[in-house]
Design an enzyme around this catalytic site. Structure first.
Site, short mmCIF file in Angstrom:
data_model
loop_
_atom_site.label_atom_id
_atom_site.label_comp_id
_atom_site.label_asym_id
_atom_site.label_seq_id
_atom_site.Cartn_x
_atom_site.Cartn_y
_atom_site.Cartn_z
N HIS A 10 0.84 -1.20 0.00
CA HIS A 10 0.00 0.00 0.00
C HIS A 10 0.88 1.26 0.00
O HIS A 10 0.64 2.20 -0.77
CB HIS A 10 -0.90 -0.02 1.25
CG HIS A 10 -1.71 1.22 1.45
ND1 HIS A 10 -3.01 1.34 1.02
CD2 HIS A 10 -1.40 2.40 2.05
CE1 HIS A 10 -3.47 2.54 1.34
NE2 HIS A 10 -2.52 3.20 1.97
N GLU A 11 1.90 1.27 0.85
CA GLU A 11 2.78 2.44 0.93
C GLU A 11 3.64 2.59 -0.33
O GLU A 11 3.84 3.71 -0.82
CB GLU A 11 3.68 2.35 2.17
CG GLU A 11 2.92 2.26 3.49
CD GLU A 11 1.91 3.38 3.67
OE1 GLU A 11 2.12 4.49 3.11
OE2 GLU A 11 0.89 3.16 4.34
N HIS A 44 1.57 4.18 -2.93
CA HIS A 44 1.49 5.64 -2.75
C HIS A 44 2.68 6.31 -3.44
O HIS A 44 2.52 7.32 -4.14
CB HIS A 44 1.53 6.00 -1.26
CG HIS A 44 0.18 6.08 -0.61
ND1 HIS A 44 -0.87 6.78 -1.15
CD2 HIS A 44 -0.27 5.56 0.57
CE1 HIS A 44 -1.92 6.68 -0.34
NE2 HIS A 44 -1.58 5.96 0.70
N GLU A 104 -6.24 6.93 -1.34
CA GLU A 104 -6.22 5.73 -0.50
C GLU A 104 -6.83 4.54 -1.24
O GLU A 104 -6.30 3.42 -1.19
CB GLU A 104 -6.99 5.98 0.81
CG GLU A 104 -6.25 6.84 1.81
CD GLU A 104 -4.90 6.27 2.15
OE1 GLU A 104 -4.80 5.09 2.54
OE2 GLU A 104 -3.91 7.02 2.02
#
Length: 286
Positions: free
Chosen positions: A143-144, A147, A222
């Site tokens: 997820h990071e 980003h 997100e």
């Protein structure tokens, strides 16, 4: 207290630098601070300048405020796994290897920050390492990394800069009009208390409305990062990680770290929240 002091010192330094630059530029251009050109310049310098200085300092601020330890040489199996996992994911999405760090906190969280895709930091909390399975932690890292690969730090900085500029400019224009109505229409290049007070009031009011816009874009990023993580490690792992976050401690992350964390910090109204509700994020992965 350390975070508050660092925040105040950093922002004072940013304001001082921008103030000096602004005074020089306005002097060279011959603009007054009450002309429309002058107000637009002030708004642009503080709106974009503050946002981008914060972006360029983001890694340093993150390390100092969280006390994050950057893994340069893994000391144990857990650190080796973290570094290797991030390296593999970074290679998959085509970005340079981010710095990998651990910060001490009971919360289950992680965040990404940095001025660009190829100059970034991915940090995880000790609470995440202690309370998540390896599959769940892998999904959080994905997820990071998503980003970072999506360029979300720069995207939100640009959005914040535009919003800040509009808020500052409109507030100053309206304050100028109110001041002229109350104190006479003659041109006033000085600074009156009426102007200062109404400028502050309008900036607060429009700033609240602007935060809704920024929060909306943050929530969309997100969903995109969750989708990117699902593509990297599998939707089932990402859903499991989000389910685990239901039992999370209250996040202590702030600012851009909270915006790019896996979990949100404060129990805010959904309009002002940087993260969508966990139920919506899990449903979006179905």
């Amino acid at each position: 207290m350390k975070r508050i002091v660092l925040f105040l010192i950093t922002n004072l330094a940013v304001m001082l630098v921008l103030g000096v630059v602004l005074s020089i530029v306005m002097s060279v251009l011959g603009l007054s601070n009450r002309s429309y050109g002058g107000m637009l310049l002030i708004a642009g310098v503080f709106g974009f300048g503050g946002a981008f200085i914060s972006l360029f300092m983001s890694k340093w601020i993150a390390k100092k405020s969280t006390g994050a330890y950057v893994i340069e040489q893994p000391r144990n199996e857990s650190e080796h796994w973290l570094v290797q996992t991030v390296a593999n994911q970074a290679k998959q999405v085509g970005i340079e290897m981010p710095e990998v760090a651990i910060y001490d906190s009971p919360e289950i969280n992680a965040f990404a920050t940095g001025p660009s895709k190829n100059n970034s930091l991915v940090a995880v909390s000790t609470g995440l390492l202690h309370n998540m399975t390896q599959d769940e932690a892998e999904a959080v890292l994905a997820h990071e990394v998503s980003h970072v690969a999506n360029g979300d730090m720069v995207t939100l900085t640009l959005i914040q800069g535009v919003v800040n500029t509009f808020v500052t400019f409109i507030a100053k224009v309206l304050a100028n009009l109110v001041d002229g109505f109350l104190n006479g229409d003659e041109e006033n290049n000085g600074v009156s208390w009426t102007y200062i007070i109404f400028d502050m009031i309008f900036q607060i009011l429009f700033g609240i409305l602007a935060s809704v816009i920024v929060a909306y874009f943050s929530r969309q990023r997100e969903f995109a990062a969750d989708k990117g993580a699902a593509e990297l490690v599998g939707a089932h792992k990402m859903r499991a990680a989000l389910e685990r976050l239901r039992h999370n401690h209250e996040s202590q992350l702030e600012g851009s770290m909270m915006a790019f964390g896996i979990a949100s910090g404060k129990n805010l109204s959904e309009m002002f929240a940087s993260h969508p509700p966990l139920a919506q994020r899990i449903q979006a992965l179905s």
